[in-house]
Design a protein around this motif. Structure first.
Motif, PDB file in Angstrom:
ATOM      1  N   LEU A 188       0.839  -1.198   0.000  1.00 26.49           N
ATOM      2  CA  LEU A 188       0.000   0.000   0.000  1.00 26.49           C
ATOM      3  C   LEU A 188       0.874   1.249   0.000  1.00 26.49           C
ATOM      4  CD1 LEU A 188      -2.657  -1.024   2.689  1.00 26.49           C
ATOM      5  CD2 LEU A 188      -2.796  -1.266   0.205  1.00 26.49           C
ATOM      6  N   ASP A 189       0.328   2.321  -0.530  1.00 26.04           N
ATOM      7  CA  ASP A 189       1.078   3.580  -0.545  1.00 26.04           C
ATOM      8  C   ASP A 189       0.556   4.549   0.511  1.00 26.04           C
ATOM      9  OD1 ASP A 189      -1.354   4.205  -1.618  1.00 26.04           O
ATOM     10  OD2 ASP A 189      -0.587   4.945  -3.538  1.00 26.04           O
ATOM     11  N   HIS A 190      -0.204   4.010   1.490  1.00 28.44           N
ATOM     12  CA  HIS A 190      -0.729   4.850   2.555  1.00 28.44           C
ATOM     13  C   HIS A 190      -0.769   4.038   3.852  1.00 28.44           C
ATOM     14  CE1 HIS A 190      -4.181   2.539   1.035  1.00 28.44           C
ATOM     15  NE2 HIS A 190      -4.663   2.632   2.258  1.00 28.44           N
ATOM     16  N   VAL A 191      -0.902   4.714   4.964  1.00 35.07           N
ATOM     17  CA  VAL A 191      -1.022   4.051   6.256  1.00 35.07           C
ATOM     18  C   VAL A 191      -2.458   3.576   6.430  1.00 35.07           C
ATOM     19  CG1 VAL A 191      -0.804   4.298   8.749  1.00 35.07           C
ATOM     20  CG2 VAL A 191       0.820   5.457   7.235  1.00 35.07           C
ATOM     21  N   ASP A 192      -2.645   2.286   6.601  1.00 26.66           N
ATOM     22  CA  ASP A 192      -3.988   1.703   6.707  1.00 26.66           C
ATOM     23  C   ASP A 192      -4.420   1.688   8.172  1.00 26.66           C
ATOM     24  OD1 ASP A 192      -6.338   0.424   6.079  1.00 26.66           O
ATOM     25  OD2 ASP A 192      -5.432  -1.555   5.808  1.00 26.66           O
ATOM     26  N   GLU A 193      -4.683   2.866   8.718  1.00 25.90           N
ATOM     27  CA  GLU A 193      -4.966   2.984  10.148  1.00 25.90           C
ATOM     28  C   GLU A 193      -6.238   2.263  10.557  1.00 25.90           C
ATOM     29  OE1 GLU A 193      -4.979   7.161  10.861  1.00 25.90           O
ATOM     30  OE2 GLU A 193      -2.784   7.295  11.021  1.00 25.90           O
ATOM     31  N   ASP A 194      -7.216   2.172   9.660  1.00 25.10           N
ATOM     32  CA  ASP A 194      -8.497   1.536   9.989  1.00 25.10           C
ATOM     33  C   ASP A 194      -8.541   0.071   9.561  1.00 25.10           C
ATOM     34  OD1 ASP A 194      -9.526   3.951  10.992  1.00 25.10           O
ATOM     35  OD2 ASP A 194     -10.051   4.615   8.975  1.00 25.10           O
TER      36      ASP A 194
END
Length: 240
Positions: A188-194
Motif C-alpha cells: 500500500l502507498d498509505h497508512v492503513d490505520e483503519d
C-alpha cells in the motif's frame, strides 16, 4: 519421474561458429509478463479457492535436497509415506486419511511443494524446511486467510498478508527479498490505520506467485498442474 516446474529463462538463439566465443544474454521475462501469467493461472481449479506453493532453494544453490529429507523436515517426527506419482489435484480430494498430504518434486536445484496448508500457517514446518536453505512460500484458503513468506536458515524473515500488506517500511527484513520490493502495486502507498485493506482490484494471489518466481526462477504453470509428481501422505497432524 516427471520433471518439476521449468526454470524460466527464455529461449537462447542458435550460435554460429563466429558467435561461440561470445557470451549469450538469456532474457528473463519481465515482471509484467510473469504477473500476467499468474493472473490467468490463479483462476484454475487447483489454485482458485485455496492453495499452498513453496520453493526450497539450498544454500549452495547446486545440490537439491533429497525428497525423503524434505518429507522428514515437513513431518517434524510424524511418520509419512512418499508415494510414487499422482496429479497435484489429489491433495485437494476429500480422501479418508489421518494427516495432511502434499505434492513434492524437483526443479533443477530447487524442490517445490504444493498443497500442504500447514506449510503456509505453521512456522515450525517452515523453519524445519529452511535448514541451510531458503523457502519462499505462498498460501491462501477459502476464507482468504493468506501468507507470503520467506524463511532463511530457520528464521522467518518476511511474512505478508496480501489483503493487508502495509507499506514496505513495515518489514525490517524486506531487503532480503529485493524482487518483492521491486514489484509496483504489491504494498500500500498509505497508512492503513483503519485496517480496511486493499481498495482496488490488484490480484494479490498472482502477486504472491510472481514474487516467488522472480526470486527463484521457478514457474508454476498449467503443464506442471497436469503432470504427475511424487506425493506425501502423513500419518497424522504435523507439529507446529
Amino acid at each position: 519421474m516427471p520433471e518439476g516446474p521449468s526454470l524460466v529463462q527464455g529461449s537462447s538463439p542458435t550460435l554460429t561458429n563466429d558467435q561461440r566465443d561470445h557470451h549469450v544474454v538469456i532474457r528473463r521475462p519481465s515482471t509484467d509478463e510473469v504477473f500476467g501469467h499468474y493472473q490467468r493461472l490463479v483462476g484454475e481449479p487447483e489454485l482458485d479457492v485455496a492453495a499452498c506453493w513453496a520453493v526450497v532453494i539450498p544454500d549452495d544453490g547446486v545440490d537439491s535436497l533429497p525428497l525423503p529429507e524434505v518429507s522428514a523436515r515437513l513431518g517434524g517426527g510424524t511418520s509419512y509415506e512418499l508415494r510414487e506419482v499422482a496429479k497435484p489435484h489429489i491433495v485437494n480430494l476429500p480422501l479418508c486419511r489421518p494427516g495432511p498430504c502434499a505434492v513434492v518434486d524437483r526443479s533443477g536445484a530447487a524442490v517445490v511443494v504444493y498443497g500442504l496448508g500447514h506449510l503456509g500457517y505453521s512456522s515450525g514446518a517452515l523453519r524445519r524446511l529452511a535448514s541451510k536453505a531458503r523457502v519462499y512460500s505462498a498460501c491462501w484458503n477459502v476464507n482468504s486467510v493468506n501468507c507470503l513468506s520467506l524463511t532463511v536458515n530457520g528464521d522467518i524473515l518476511v511474512c505478508v498478508d496480501g489483503l493487508f500488506p502495509g507499506r514496505p517500511e513495515d518489514y525490517p527484513n524486506l531487503a532480503s527479498w529485493p524482487e518483492l520490493t521491486a514489484m509496483s502495486g504489491f504494498f500500500l502507498d498509505h497508512v492503513d490505520e483503519d485496517s480496511t485493506g486493499r481498495d482496488d482490484s490488484w490480484d494479490w494471489r498472482a502477486g504472491f506467485l510472481t514474487a516467488i518466481e522472480l526470486a527463484t526462477g521457478v514457474r508454476l504453470d498449467r503443464q506442471w498442474l497436469d503432470a504427475e509428481h511424487p506425493y506425501l501422505v502423513f500419518s497424522g497432524p504435523i507439529p507446529e
